[in-house]
Motif scaffolding. Structure first.
Motif, PDB file in Angstrom:
ATOM      1  N   ALA A  57       2.548   5.766   6.226  1.00  0.00           N
ATOM      2  CA  ALA A  57       1.201   5.216   6.449  1.00  0.00           C
ATOM      3  C   ALA A  57       0.159   6.014   5.672  1.00  0.00           C
ATOM      4  CB  ALA A  57       0.877   5.225   7.946  1.00  0.00           C
ATOM      5  N   GLY A  58       0.319   7.331   5.631  1.00  0.00           N
ATOM      6  CA  GLY A  58      -0.611   8.159   4.871  1.00  0.00           C
ATOM      7  C   GLY A  58      -0.563   7.854   3.383  1.00  0.00           C
ATOM      8  N   LEU A  59       0.651   7.693   2.839  1.00  0.00           N
ATOM      9  CA  LEU A  59       0.798   7.384   1.418  1.00  0.00           C
ATOM     10  C   LEU A  59       0.203   6.025   1.077  1.00  0.00           C
ATOM     11  CD1 LEU A  59       4.462   8.655   0.927  1.00  0.00           C
ATOM     12  CD2 LEU A  59       2.384   9.714   0.023  1.00  0.00           C
ATOM     13  N   ILE A  60       0.422   5.045   1.955  1.00  0.00           N
ATOM     14  CA  ILE A  60      -0.122   3.701   1.712  1.00  0.00           C
ATOM     15  C   ILE A  60      -1.647   3.734   1.726  1.00  0.00           C
ATOM     16  CG2 ILE A  60      -0.353   1.393   2.715  1.00  0.00           C
ATOM     17  CD1 ILE A  60       2.602   1.594   3.516  1.00  0.00           C
ATOM     18  N   LYS A  61      -2.223   4.518   2.624  1.00  0.00           N
ATOM     19  CA  LYS A  61      -3.687   4.648   2.643  1.00  0.00           C
ATOM     20  C   LYS A  61      -4.191   5.222   1.327  1.00  0.00           C
ATOM     21  CE  LYS A  61      -4.445   5.205   7.621  1.00  0.00           C
ATOM     22  NZ  LYS A  61      -4.836   6.162   8.695  1.00  0.00           N
ATOM     23  N   VAL A 103       6.649   1.427   0.136  1.00  0.00           N
ATOM     24  CA  VAL A 103       5.299   1.693  -0.354  1.00  0.00           C
ATOM     25  C   VAL A 103       5.055   0.876  -1.626  1.00  0.00           C
ATOM     26  CG1 VAL A 103       3.732   3.467  -1.238  1.00  0.00           C
ATOM     27  CG2 VAL A 103       5.293   4.011   0.643  1.00  0.00           C
ATOM     28  N   PHE A 104       6.056   0.838  -2.498  1.00  0.00           N
ATOM     29  CA  PHE A 104       5.927   0.070  -3.732  1.00  0.00           C
ATOM     30  C   PHE A 104       5.684  -1.412  -3.450  1.00  0.00           C
ATOM     31  CE2 PHE A 104       7.897  -2.491  -7.113  1.00  0.00           C
ATOM     32  CZ  PHE A 104       7.200  -2.032  -8.209  1.00  0.00           C
ATOM     33  N   LEU A 149       1.055  -8.553   4.987  1.00  0.00           N
ATOM     34  CA  LEU A 149       1.050  -7.125   5.290  1.00  0.00           C
ATOM     35  C   LEU A 149      -0.363  -6.584   5.209  1.00  0.00           C
ATOM     36  CD1 LEU A 149       4.061  -6.159   3.012  1.00  0.00           C
ATOM     37  CD2 LEU A 149       4.139  -6.719   5.446  1.00  0.00           C
ATOM     38  N   CYS A 150      -0.658  -5.632   6.063  1.00  0.00           N
ATOM     39  CA  CYS A 150      -1.970  -4.991   6.048  1.00  0.00           C
ATOM     40  C   CYS A 150      -2.124  -4.180   4.764  1.00  0.00           C
ATOM     41  CB  CYS A 150      -2.129  -4.101   7.272  1.00  0.00           C
ATOM     42  SG  CYS A 150      -3.668  -3.149   7.284  1.00  0.00           S
ATOM     43  N   GLY A 151      -3.236  -4.368   4.055  1.00  0.00           N
ATOM     44  CA  GLY A 151      -3.477  -3.644   2.818  1.00  0.00           C
ATOM     45  C   GLY A 151      -3.716  -2.168   3.017  1.00  0.00           C
ATOM     46  N   ALA A 152      -3.936  -1.727   4.271  1.00  0.00           N
ATOM     47  CA  ALA A 152      -4.159  -0.303   4.533  1.00  0.00           C
ATOM     48  C   ALA A 152      -2.896   0.392   5.022  1.00  0.00           C
ATOM     49  CB  ALA A 152      -5.287  -0.132   5.556  1.00  0.00           C
ATOM     50  N   CYS A 153      -2.282  -0.139   6.097  1.00  0.00           N
ATOM     51  CA  CYS A 153      -1.124   0.549   6.691  1.00  0.00           C
ATOM     52  C   CYS A 153       0.203  -0.064   6.273  1.00  0.00           C
ATOM     53  CB  CYS A 153      -1.227   0.564   8.216  1.00  0.00           C
ATOM     54  SG  CYS A 153      -0.986  -1.054   8.997  1.00  0.00           S
TER      55      CYS A 153
END
Length: 250
Positions: free
Chosen positions: A24-28, A133-134, A196-200
């Motif tokens: 989640a941190g990396l996606i943010k 993540v990709f 999918l959520c663009g943040a998480c």
């Protein structure tokens, strides 16, 4: 770097939760906080790494000096490639390396605490149920936008969402549903699952408030971008954090 200040995960569930937090941190970093991430990856600085932390945050930092390190290290020198390629290609490259690092950390814990074949298989299956993540940063995120766009003319919010989250002044809230010939709403499972959520990066949940950016057309959990249904009432055109902060670059 972090030197594992967080509790060390020892079970399959704990390792998976650690994986989800770091992911989640990396996606943010690569979506909602992309402008901040871009600025911190200065090619003039030394070799830098992108770290996802278990508490769903991220940091760009120098690699640890300890050899061997306490945890596997992310890809080194991501900042050097920043200005040498298209931004979207650079972010995609960082996302690929981030996925590799996440798996290496998870299976490092598995090896360290003696996970057997069945435990390793269960851990991988839990991880594999999440988009990478990709996928969030590139392909799957685009599919979600396309699915939302193709159905926007037919969309209706259902049940509780329709009452508490109406369409506001052009702002799109809640990923859409199809209608059958009788006028009743029917779930499009494949398309909903791809939203999918663009943040998480998590999937659409029926009872969750969502909002769509009118610029990049990404969908976001309201809680991830700090937008409530009440706030949405007063928004004429919603811009996500990334689009709001985006500046022109040569």
């Amino acid at each position: 770097m972090e030197g594992i200040p967080h509790p060390i995960p020892r079970t399959v569930e704990e390792v998976f939760n650690d994986f989800k937090g770091r992911r989640a941190g990396l996606i943010k970093a690569l979506t909602a906080d992309v402008e901040k991430f871009y600025q911190q990856c200065d090619p003039e600085k030394e070799n830098l790494c992108l770290y996802g932390l278990p508490n769903e945050t991220w940091e760009v930092n120098l690699p640890v000096e300890e050899v061997p390190p306490e945890l596997p290290e992310p890809a080194l020198g991501i900042n050097f490639a920043r200005d040498g390629m298209q931004e979207k290609d650079w972010l995609s490259l960082v996302a690929v390396h981030s996925d590799s690092w996440l798996l290496s950390v998870a299976f490092y814990f598995g090896a360290r605490f003696g996970f057997g074949k069945s435990e390793r298989k269960r851990l991988f299956q839990m991880i594999n149920d999440l988009p990478t993540v990709f996928e969030v940063v590139t392909g799957a995120a685009k599919q979600a936008r396309d699915a939302a766009h193709n159905n926007s003319s037919k969309s209706k919010s259902s049940g509780k969402l329709r009452q508490s989250e109406p369409q506001h002044k052009g702002v799109k809230v809640s990923p859409p549903k199809e209608e059958d010939e009788s006028g009743e709403e029917v779930e499009e499972e494949d398309e909903q699952g791809a939203t999918l959520c663009g943040a998480c990066g998590d999937n659409y949940g029926q009872d969750e408030f969502w909002i769509c950016c009118d610029v990049c057309e990404k969908w976001f959990h309201g809680k991830c971008v700090k937008i409530t249904p009440a706030k949405a009432e007063h928004i004429k055109q919603y811009k996500c954090p990334s689009c709001s902060n985006k500046r022109a670059r040569v």
